[in-house]
Design a protein around this motif. Structure first.
Motif, mmCIF file in Angstrom:
data_model
loop_
_atom_site.group_PDB
_atom_site.id
_atom_site.type_symbol
_atom_site.label_atom_id
_atom_site.label_comp_id
_atom_site.label_asym_id
_atom_site.label_seq_id
_atom_site.Cartn_x
_atom_site.Cartn_y
_atom_site.Cartn_z
ATOM 1 N N LEU A 101 0.834 -1.202 0.000
ATOM 2 C CA LEU A 101 0.000 0.000 0.000
ATOM 3 C C LEU A 101 0.870 1.253 0.000
ATOM 4 C CD1 LEU A 101 -2.789 -1.102 2.503
ATOM 5 C CD2 LEU A 101 -2.658 -1.409 0.045
ATOM 6 N N VAL A 102 0.639 2.103 -1.002
ATOM 7 C CA VAL A 102 1.369 3.368 -1.114
ATOM 8 C C VAL A 102 0.399 4.537 -0.945
ATOM 9 C CG1 VAL A 102 2.781 4.825 -2.618
ATOM 10 C CG2 VAL A 102 3.109 2.343 -2.624
ATOM 11 N N ASP A 103 -0.631 4.577 -1.783
ATOM 12 C CA ASP A 103 -1.621 5.661 -1.727
ATOM 13 C C ASP A 103 -2.903 5.247 -1.011
ATOM 14 O OD1 ASP A 103 0.046 7.351 -3.178
ATOM 15 O OD2 ASP A 103 -0.685 6.590 -5.094
ATOM 16 N N HIS A 104 -2.982 3.989 -0.584
ATOM 17 C CA HIS A 104 -4.175 3.470 0.078
ATOM 18 C C HIS A 104 -3.809 2.963 1.468
ATOM 19 C CE1 HIS A 104 -4.817 3.036 -4.312
ATOM 20 N NE2 HIS A 104 -6.018 3.492 -4.032
ATOM 21 N N ASP A 105 -4.814 2.901 2.347
ATOM 22 C CA ASP A 105 -4.540 2.393 3.693
ATOM 23 C C ASP A 105 -5.163 1.023 3.951
ATOM 24 O OD1 ASP A 105 -7.232 2.984 3.940
ATOM 25 O OD2 ASP A 105 -6.971 4.571 5.417
ATOM 26 N N GLN A 106 -5.941 0.520 2.969
ATOM 27 C CA GLN A 106 -6.571 -0.782 3.149
ATOM 28 C C GLN A 106 -7.034 -1.320 1.796
ATOM 29 O OE1 GLN A 106 -9.690 -0.746 6.073
ATOM 30 N NE2 GLN A 106 -10.234 -2.889 5.775
ATOM 31 N N VAL A 107 -7.018 -2.641 1.631
ATOM 32 C CA VAL A 107 -7.586 -3.283 0.440
ATOM 33 C C VAL A 107 -8.497 -4.407 0.890
ATOM 34 C CG1 VAL A 107 -5.670 -2.725 -1.111
ATOM 35 C CG2 VAL A 107 -5.608 -4.848 0.188
ATOM 36 N N LYS A 108 -9.476 -4.739 0.041
ATOM 37 C CA LYS A 108 -10.395 -5.839 0.341
ATOM 38 C C LYS A 108 -10.760 -6.553 -0.957
ATOM 39 C CE LYS A 108 -12.852 -4.605 4.593
ATOM 40 N NZ LYS A 108 -14.190 -4.368 5.196
ATOM 41 N N TRP A 109 -10.922 -7.881 -0.857
ATOM 42 C CA TRP A 109 -11.447 -8.672 -1.976
ATOM 43 C C TRP A 109 -12.948 -8.817 -1.755
ATOM 44 C CZ3 TRP A 109 -8.522 -9.540 -6.071
ATOM 45 C CH2 TRP A 109 -7.130 -9.487 -5.924
ATOM 46 N N VAL A 110 -13.734 -8.329 -2.706
ATOM 47 C CA VAL A 110 -15.178 -8.193 -2.524
ATOM 48 C C VAL A 110 -15.911 -8.935 -3.640
ATOM 49 C CG1 VAL A 110 -17.090 -6.555 -2.346
ATOM 50 C CG2 VAL A 110 -14.814 -5.920 -1.494
ATOM 51 N N GLU A 111 -16.983 -9.661 -3.281
ATOM 52 C CA GLU A 111 -17.830 -10.279 -4.304
ATOM 53 C C GLU A 111 -18.465 -9.183 -5.147
ATOM 54 O OE1 GLU A 111 -20.565 -13.467 -3.090
ATOM 55 O OE2 GLU A 111 -19.714 -13.197 -1.081
ATOM 56 N N ALA A 112 -18.590 -9.441 -6.451
ATOM 57 C CA ALA A 112 -19.119 -8.421 -7.355
ATOM 58 C C ALA A 112 -20.492 -7.918 -6.908
ATOM 59 C CB ALA A 112 -19.197 -8.967 -8.775
ATOM 60 N N ARG A 113 -21.328 -8.834 -6.428
ATOM 61 C CA ARG A 113 -22.688 -8.436 -6.048
ATOM 62 C C ARG A 113 -22.722 -7.525 -4.830
ATOM 63 N NH1 ARG A 113 -24.678 -11.607 -1.842
ATOM 64 N NH2 ARG A 113 -23.323 -13.348 -1.238
ATOM 65 N N ARG A 114 -21.581 -7.457 -4.078
ATOM 66 C CA ARG A 114 -21.542 -6.647 -2.865
ATOM 67 C C ARG A 114 -20.770 -5.341 -3.031
ATOM 68 N NH1 ARG A 114 -19.936 -9.732 2.380
ATOM 69 N NH2 ARG A 114 -20.796 -7.780 3.188
ATOM 70 N N LEU A 115 -20.281 -5.069 -4.236
ATOM 71 C CA LEU A 115 -19.461 -3.867 -4.444
ATOM 72 C C LEU A 115 -20.195 -2.589 -4.056
ATOM 73 C CD1 LEU A 115 -17.821 -4.760 -7.874
ATOM 74 C CD2 LEU A 115 -16.630 -4.497 -5.688
ATOM 75 N N LEU A 116 -21.499 -2.529 -4.346
ATOM 76 C CA LEU A 116 -22.254 -1.303 -4.102
ATOM 77 C C LEU A 116 -22.563 -1.083 -2.631
ATOM 78 C CD1 LEU A 116 -24.640 -1.545 -7.173
ATOM 79 C CD2 LEU A 116 -22.771 0.074 -6.853
ATOM 80 N N GLU A 117 -22.203 -2.037 -1.780
ATOM 81 C CA GLU A 117 -22.383 -1.862 -0.336
ATOM 82 C C GLU A 117 -21.284 -0.986 0.256
ATOM 83 O OE1 GLU A 117 -22.616 -5.690 1.511
ATOM 84 O OE2 GLU A 117 -24.136 -6.432 0.094
ATOM 85 N N TYR A 118 -20.231 -0.719 -0.519
ATOM 86 C CA TYR A 118 -19.093 0.052 -0.016
ATOM 87 C C TYR A 118 -19.234 1.519 -0.409
ATOM 88 C CZ TYR A 118 -16.783 -4.244 1.341
ATOM 89 O OH TYR A 118 -16.475 -5.434 1.963
ATOM 90 N N ASP A 119 -18.629 2.392 0.391
ATOM 91 C CA ASP A 119 -18.647 3.832 0.155
ATOM 92 C C ASP A 119 -17.613 4.150 -0.921
ATOM 93 O OD1 ASP A 119 -19.035 6.530 0.284
ATOM 94 O OD2 ASP A 119 -17.927 6.829 2.155
ATOM 95 N N LEU A 120 -18.066 4.178 -2.178
ATOM 96 C CA LEU A 120 -17.166 4.294 -3.318
ATOM 97 C C LEU A 120 -16.940 5.745 -3.721
ATOM 98 C CD1 LEU A 120 -18.817 1.490 -5.460
ATOM 99 C CD2 LEU A 120 -16.584 1.318 -4.366
ATOM 100 N N ALA A 121 -15.771 6.004 -4.321
ATOM 101 C CA ALA A 121 -15.534 7.297 -4.951
ATOM 102 C C ALA A 121 -16.574 7.484 -6.050
ATOM 103 C CB ALA A 121 -14.123 7.355 -5.521
ATOM 104 N N PRO A 122 -17.095 8.705 -6.237
ATOM 105 C CA PRO A 122 -18.229 8.908 -7.155
ATOM 106 C C PRO A 122 -18.030 8.341 -8.552
ATOM 107 C CG PRO A 122 -17.832 10.890 -5.875
ATOM 108 C CD PRO A 122 -16.718 9.951 -5.539
ATOM 109 N N ALA A 123 -16.856 8.518 -9.139
ATOM 110 C CA ALA A 123 -16.634 8.048 -10.507
ATOM 111 C C ALA A 123 -16.598 6.538 -10.609
ATOM 112 C CB ALA A 123 -15.333 8.635 -11.057
ATOM 113 N N ASP A 124 -16.354 5.852 -9.483
ATOM 114 C CA ASP A 124 -16.248 4.392 -9.500
ATOM 115 C C ASP A 124 -17.592 3.695 -9.354
ATOM 116 O OD1 ASP A 124 -13.059 3.465 -8.914
ATOM 117 O OD2 ASP A 124 -13.561 5.540 -8.540
ATOM 118 N N VAL A 125 -18.629 4.432 -8.952
ATOM 119 C CA VAL A 125 -19.936 3.810 -8.724
ATOM 120 C C VAL A 125 -20.495 3.170 -10.003
ATOM 121 C CG1 VAL A 125 -22.340 4.261 -8.095
ATOM 122 C CG2 VAL A 125 -20.485 5.282 -6.762
#
Length: 466
Positions: free
Chosen positions: A93-117
């Protein structure tokens, strides 16, 4: 518009999300890792660099997943999401403080940057692979294993005489190497890098004391091929360029000429087989046909503004289409009705109507016969990409691209290319530019044609600089 790339990194069916670290814009929000595309970079090249810098991994970049636009307070960005099917290295990690492996169906449960939604919405809607009937995939996108270079799947495809999905089988490799021999220590220019099948063998023959310059108009495939060749140890200088710009590229990198030059004028299987490129009547897709999808009109846009006479001329000149007038008239009539073909199936259907073919008759007579729409598709592709004009420039510059004694191999695939090449080489030979008059072109062997039917129309031309 600021171009930005993002990686959809897969592992065991899960997608990697990274959380922006403190001090960054939108700190604490999750995103698909990536960054800005610098001037002169293709999106795959930029993503490989960004993932190396941000996460310390070496990634293999695949197909485009989605494009989105978003307006921030600093301006509008275009975010290009690309699939990453494999990577090597431990995540750092350089520019991030955490990473997670997420099921595709659950991606929208996370607080995403606007352009990534919007990208997460696309991925969430395709949470499972499409199921197909029978024991073997029929559509391009269903050939999952071939698309990620699974060795067993690739071997099976080749054994049945097919080109693996997303790949390309180089034509007349042994004959090309023979035409350009001796290659040890040579500076070699591959004007049409494509999948890199010829290029890898040329680089290996030239050795570390030689060098390979690879050009390709298709920036998407160029980046993937350059990464693959370098991973196999090839010394490669890659440039996104039409082969009409070859002389300029050599001057840019400080070369007065090369010892060997290859131009394979055929269309790569990667482009023909990918539905989104719109070059084939075999699968339905947008009617694009551009070699470089970042510029110029698509085939649909070309048809929307070309006059009936212009369409007819292109069909005759570039496709030798016997029903050119009827096809042009049908396409012009559709445009008048506001129904210009926008997909490959719509164009193929229009050709069928022009030829008086019903749905049940719109098929090839046998494996060696041409599809009724083949000539129309070929002609539009050539027109959209100005291929004849580019080839004329390459042929004009050919003697200047070579050092004395330099060797040339040109692979042509239809009569229009053959006529241009034959006339140019004969005229230059008469002017004393070639050591000998051009020999008749060679053809692929019967064995190669059986294993790779696309080699049937190939013709190999060879000359040596005086």
């Amino acid at each position: 518009m600021i171009p930005v790339c993002a990686g959809v990194i897969l592992r065991s069916g899960a997608v990697l999300l990274a959380r922006r670290g403190p001090g960054r814009r939108h700190a604490g929000k999750w995103e698909f890792p990536g960054g800005r595309i610098e001037e002169g970079e293709t999106p795959p090249e930029a993503l490989v660099r960004e993932l190396r810098e941000e996460l310390g991994i070496e990634a293999t970049v695949g197909a485009e997943v989605a494009r989105t636009r978003h307006v921030y307070d600093f301006g509008e960005i275009e975010l290009i999401a690309l699939m990453v099917t494999r990577f090597i290295g431990e995540l750092k990690l350089v520019d991030h403080d955490q990473v997670k492996w997420v099921e595709a169906r659950r991606l929208l449960e996370y607080d995403l940057a606007p352009a990534d939604v919007p990208i997460a919405e696309v991925l969430a809607s395709y949470r499972r692979r499409e199921r197909y009937t029978g024991t073997h995939p029929k559509k391009f996108e269903q050939k999952y294993k071939e698309l990620v270079d699974d060795p067993e799947a690739v071997a099976k495809a080749k054994a049945r005489g097919s080109t693996p999905a997303g790949a390309h089988v180089p034509i007349m490799v042994a004959e090309v190497l023979e035409a350009l021999d001796p290659l040890k220590g040579a500076k070699v220019l591959d004007c049409t890098l494509g999948w890199g099948g010829h290029a890898y063998e040329l680089a290996r023959a030239a050795g570390p004391e030689g060098g390979l310059i690879g050009l390709d108009r298709d920036g998407e495939e160029l980046a993937r091929t350059a990464e693959r060749l370098r991973a196999r140890g090839a010394a490669l200088t890659a440039r996104q360029s039409n082969y009409a710009g070859a002389l300029g590229v050599l001057r840019e990198i400080g070369l007065d000429g090369v010892d060997a030059l290859l131009a394979d004028l055929g269309v790569s299987s990667m482009q023909l087989d990918r539905p989104e490129r719109g070059m084939s009547f075999k699968t339905d897709g947008p009617l694009d046909m551009r070699m470089d999808r970042s510029s110029g009109p698509t085939a649909a846009e070309w048809l929307a503004r070309a006059a009936e006479a212009e369409i007819e001329e292109a069909l005759v000149r570039y496709g030798d289409e016997p029903d050119a007038r009827a096809v042009a008239r049908t396409l012009a009539a559709l445009r008048a009705e506001g129904r210009v073909p926008k997909t490959t199936f719509e164009l193929a259907s229009a050709v069928g109507v022009a030829k008086g073919l019903g749905p049940g008759r719109f098929v090839k007579k046998d494996a060696s016969a041409k599809h009724p729409a083949a000539r129309t598709f070929q002609a539009l592709r050539i027109a959209v990409n100005s291929e004849r004009e580019a080839l004329s420039i390459l042929l004009r510059d050919l003697p200047a691209l070579l050092r004395p004694g330099g060797r040339v191999a040109l692979l042509t695939f239809h009569s229009g290319e053959e006529a241009l090449v034959s006339a140019a080489l004969a005229e230059q030979a008469a002017a004393g530019l070639w050591a000998e008059p051009p020999a008749p072109p060679r053809r692929a062997s019967p064995e190669e044609i059986r294993e790779n039917p696309r080699s049937r129309s190939a013709r190999l031309w060879r000359v040596v600089r005086a």
